[in-house]
Design an enzyme around this catalytic site. Structure first.
Site, PDB file in Angstrom:
ATOM      1  N   HIS A  13       0.871  -1.195   0.000  1.00  0.00           N
ATOM      2  CA  HIS A  13       0.000   0.000   0.000  1.00  0.00           C
ATOM      3  C   HIS A  13       0.899   1.234   0.000  1.00  0.00           C
ATOM      4  O   HIS A  13       1.457   1.598   1.025  1.00  0.00           O
ATOM      5  CB  HIS A  13      -0.909   0.011   1.236  1.00  0.00           C
ATOM      6  CG  HIS A  13      -1.888   1.148   1.246  1.00  0.00           C
ATOM      7  ND1 HIS A  13      -3.244   0.967   1.403  1.00  0.00           N
ATOM      8  CD2 HIS A  13      -1.723   2.491   1.120  1.00  0.00           C
ATOM      9  CE1 HIS A  13      -3.856   2.132   1.364  1.00  0.00           C
ATOM     10  NE2 HIS A  13      -2.955   3.093   1.208  1.00  0.00           N
ATOM     11  N   HIS A  15       1.562   5.373  -1.675  1.00  0.00           N
ATOM     12  CA  HIS A  15       1.211   6.555  -2.477  1.00  0.00           C
ATOM     13  C   HIS A  15       2.492   7.173  -3.027  1.00  0.00           C
ATOM     14  O   HIS A  15       3.361   7.584  -2.253  1.00  0.00           O
ATOM     15  CB  HIS A  15       0.493   7.593  -1.612  1.00  0.00           C
ATOM     16  CG  HIS A  15      -0.780   7.084  -1.022  1.00  0.00           C
ATOM     17  ND1 HIS A  15      -2.000   7.218  -1.642  1.00  0.00           N
ATOM     18  CD2 HIS A  15      -1.024   6.406   0.123  1.00  0.00           C
ATOM     19  CE1 HIS A  15      -2.947   6.647  -0.900  1.00  0.00           C
ATOM     20  NE2 HIS A  15      -2.370   6.150   0.174  1.00  0.00           N
ATOM     21  N   LYS A  99      -9.310  -0.154  -6.056  1.00  0.00           N
ATOM     22  CA  LYS A  99      -9.313   0.466  -4.735  1.00  0.00           C
ATOM     23  C   LYS A  99     -10.636   1.183  -4.523  1.00  0.00           C
ATOM     24  O   LYS A  99     -11.025   2.035  -5.325  1.00  0.00           O
ATOM     25  CB  LYS A  99      -8.149   1.461  -4.619  1.00  0.00           C
ATOM     26  CG  LYS A  99      -8.098   2.207  -3.285  1.00  0.00           C
ATOM     27  CD  LYS A  99      -7.670   1.315  -2.122  1.00  0.00           C
ATOM     28  CE  LYS A  99      -7.837   2.030  -0.782  1.00  0.00           C
ATOM     29  NZ  LYS A  99      -6.758   2.957  -0.495  1.00  0.00           N
ATOM     30  N   HIS A 136     -10.608   1.061   1.537  1.00  0.00           N
ATOM     31  CA  HIS A 136     -10.426   2.009   2.640  1.00  0.00           C
ATOM     32  C   HIS A 136     -11.679   1.872   3.491  1.00  0.00           C
ATOM     33  O   HIS A 136     -12.737   2.368   3.119  1.00  0.00           O
ATOM     34  CB  HIS A 136     -10.256   3.440   2.112  1.00  0.00           C
ATOM     35  CG  HIS A 136      -9.995   4.434   3.203  1.00  0.00           C
ATOM     36  ND1 HIS A 136      -8.795   5.106   3.323  1.00  0.00           N
ATOM     37  CD2 HIS A 136     -10.764   4.838   4.245  1.00  0.00           C
ATOM     38  CE1 HIS A 136      -8.850   5.891   4.401  1.00  0.00           C
ATOM     39  NE2 HIS A 136     -10.034   5.748   4.968  1.00  0.00           N
ATOM     40  N   HIS A 174      -4.802  -0.731   5.613  1.00  0.00           N
ATOM     41  CA  HIS A 174      -4.341  -0.007   6.801  1.00  0.00           C
ATOM     42  C   HIS A 174      -5.297  -0.126   7.982  1.00  0.00           C
ATOM     43  O   HIS A 174      -5.880   0.856   8.427  1.00  0.00           O
ATOM     44  CB  HIS A 174      -4.049   1.469   6.498  1.00  0.00           C
ATOM     45  CG  HIS A 174      -5.020   2.161   5.579  1.00  0.00           C
ATOM     46  ND1 HIS A 174      -6.373   2.110   5.749  1.00  0.00           N
ATOM     47  CD2 HIS A 174      -4.811   2.922   4.486  1.00  0.00           C
ATOM     48  CE1 HIS A 174      -6.949   2.815   4.795  1.00  0.00           C
ATOM     49  NE2 HIS A 174      -6.030   3.313   4.018  1.00  0.00           N
ATOM     50  N   ASP A 247       1.374   2.646   3.568  1.00  0.00           N
ATOM     51  CA  ASP A 247       0.512   3.814   3.373  1.00  0.00           C
ATOM     52  C   ASP A 247       1.338   5.096   3.410  1.00  0.00           C
ATOM     53  O   ASP A 247       0.831   6.161   3.783  1.00  0.00           O
ATOM     54  CB  ASP A 247      -0.616   3.861   4.411  1.00  0.00           C
ATOM     55  CG  ASP A 247      -1.721   4.831   4.031  1.00  0.00           C
ATOM     56  OD1 ASP A 247      -1.816   5.201   2.842  1.00  0.00           O
ATOM     57  OD2 ASP A 247      -2.482   5.233   4.918  1.00  0.00           O
TER      58      ASP A 247
HETATM   59  C1  NCD Z   1      -3.620   9.058   2.023  1.00  0.00           C
HETATM   60  C2  NCD Z   1      -3.112  10.110   1.020  1.00  0.00           C
HETATM   61  O1  NCD Z   1      -2.570  11.127   1.468  1.00  0.00           O
HETATM   62  O2  NCD Z   1      -3.224   9.897  -0.180  1.00  0.00           O
HETATM   63  N1  NCD Z   1      -3.714   9.666   3.319  1.00  0.00           N
HETATM   64  C3  NCD Z   1      -3.741   9.013   4.498  1.00  0.00           C
HETATM   65  O3  NCD Z   1      -3.956   9.657   5.528  1.00  0.00           O
HETATM   66  N2  NCD Z   1      -3.530   7.722   4.598  1.00  0.00           N
HETATM   67  C4  NCD Z   1      -4.902   8.472   1.568  1.00  0.00           C
HETATM   68  C5  NCD Z   1      -5.306   7.211   2.291  1.00  0.00           C
HETATM   69  O4  NCD Z   1      -4.708   6.150   2.118  1.00  0.00           O
HETATM   70  O5  NCD Z   1      -6.257   7.261   3.090  1.00  0.00           O
HETATM   71 ZN    ZN Z   2      -3.302   5.050   1.551  1.00  0.00          ZN
END
Ligand code: NCD
Ligand code: ZN
Length: 345
Positions: A13, A15, A99, A136, A174, A247
């Site tokens: 996971h 970003h 997702k 999520h 998460h 995450d």
């Molecule tokens: C994530 C993001 O910033 O893209 N933020 C977070 O708090 N985890 C999005 C997500 O996974 O919820």
């Molecule tokens: Zn995330």
């Protein structure tokens, strides 16, 4: 233990964002992980296989020379996702799941799903073609306390969903609560969960005691200590349903240190070190490899990695600031000492 050698891990996971920001962060992930499940919450979101393939090429182009990092792409589910797109995803070697963001649940989730029931035909298609659904798991109702949103999502939406589609593979992303960990543990095979390093290491005091600390703010939000303990127990017990997902979510410093700070913690700069710290705190370093390097690959039906990576016990200081495109990025635990270090193989 002074040294720990394990099969190279994957991040299930992650970003990475896009453009100049992505170029600044992708090397941190590639330094440790062989592969990562890439979140599709760009603006606009990645909703089609063609867009995911193009995004994957941009990620590969942003990697440092000689890096072997393999981005595993996902598509962002919306109220208007077409059945054909699910079929294309099933055929695609690039896309590894859809997702599901409830609309408004988190950063860049405006285009998310407003109601689940109308999407049941899509879930049936995913089930039939064995396309994983990544969730999520939080409700967004204003009358539900933010600390209860995961548990209520499980009761109202997830439990009925996994019963209705008994062969659908689902990852509850998460997880942050005892209820989340126990739901996944007790549910049928094919239900998995990622756990972040920050949820293994901190409870909600880190966010609120002694002042509001925006760099501990993520969604789902940190919970009480008994929940952290339940997540640790799940991560270390060898159950293949639980696997590593950082995450890691970079944001410009000024957007986190603001009257309305955004959600997301950047942990990719020291991901494995943070997990090692958590596992060591309960004398379970011998359980790290399965959690970090085996369970996720097995769930996604991908081969386990064959290279190895070594962690050494050695104290160093996490960076104060990094760059994120033209902005500054404050990494998680910026400037703090840490006791483990990945020594490059
Ligand atoms: C994530 C993001 O910033 O893209 N933020 C977070 O708090 N985890 C999005 C997500 O996974 O919820
Ligand atoms: Zn995330």
């Amino acid at each position: 233990m002074q040294k720990l050698t394990l099969t190279q891990p994957d991040d299930w996971h992650l970003h990475l964002r896009d453009g100049a920001a992505m170029r600044d962060v992708v090397r941190d992930s590639a330094r440790q992980f062989a592969r990562a499940i890439i979140m599709p919450n760009l603006r606009p979101p990645v909703t089609r296989v063609t867009e995911a393939a193009a995004y994957r090429q941009r990620i590969l182009a942003a990697l440092p020379e000689g890096s072997r990092f393999d981005p595993l792409m996902t598509l962002y589910l919306t109220d208007t996702t077409a059945t054909d797109e699910v079929l294309r995803a099933a055929e695609s070697p690039v896309v590894h799941g859809f997702k599901l963001y409830p609309a408004g649940a988190t950063t860049h989730s405006e285009a998310g799903v407003s109601q689940l029931e109308p999407l049941y035909p899509l879930f049936a298609t995913m089930e039939r073609h064995d396309v994983p659904l990544l969730i999520h798991g939080e409700v967004t109702d204003s009358d539900i306390d933010i600390f209860d949103r995961e548990q209520v999502f499980i009761d109202r939406h997830l439990a009925p969903l996994v019963n209705r589609f008994p062969a659908l593979r689902v990852v509850l992303e998460h997880i942050t609560t005892r209820e989340g960990a126990h739901f996944v543990r007790d549910s049928r095979p094919g239900i998995g969960a990622t756990i972040t390093a920050h949820h293994l290491l901190y409870n909600r005091n880190a966010l609120l005691a002694g002042g509001i600390r925006p760099h501990f703010y993520c969604l789902p939000v940190l919970k009480r200590e008994p929940h952290r303990q339940a997540l640790l127990a799940a991560a270390i017990n060898g159950n293949p349903k639980f696997f590593l997902g950082t995450d890691s979510a970079p944001h410009p410093r000024q957007q986190k240190e603001s009257p309305c700070g955004c959600a997301g913690c950047y942990t990719a700069h020291a991901a494995l070190e943070l997990y090692a710290t958590a596992f060591e705190s309960v004398n379970a370093l011998d359980r790290l490899e399965a959690f970090a390097s085996f369970h996720g690959a097995d769930f996604y039906r991908l081969p386990r990695n064959t290279r190895q990576i070594t962690l050494e016990k050695s104290s160093w200081q996490l960076p104060q600031q990094l760059t994120l495109g033209g902005d500054t990025l404050t990494p998680f635990l910026s400037g703090a000492p840490i006791e483990w270090r990945v020594s490059t193989p």
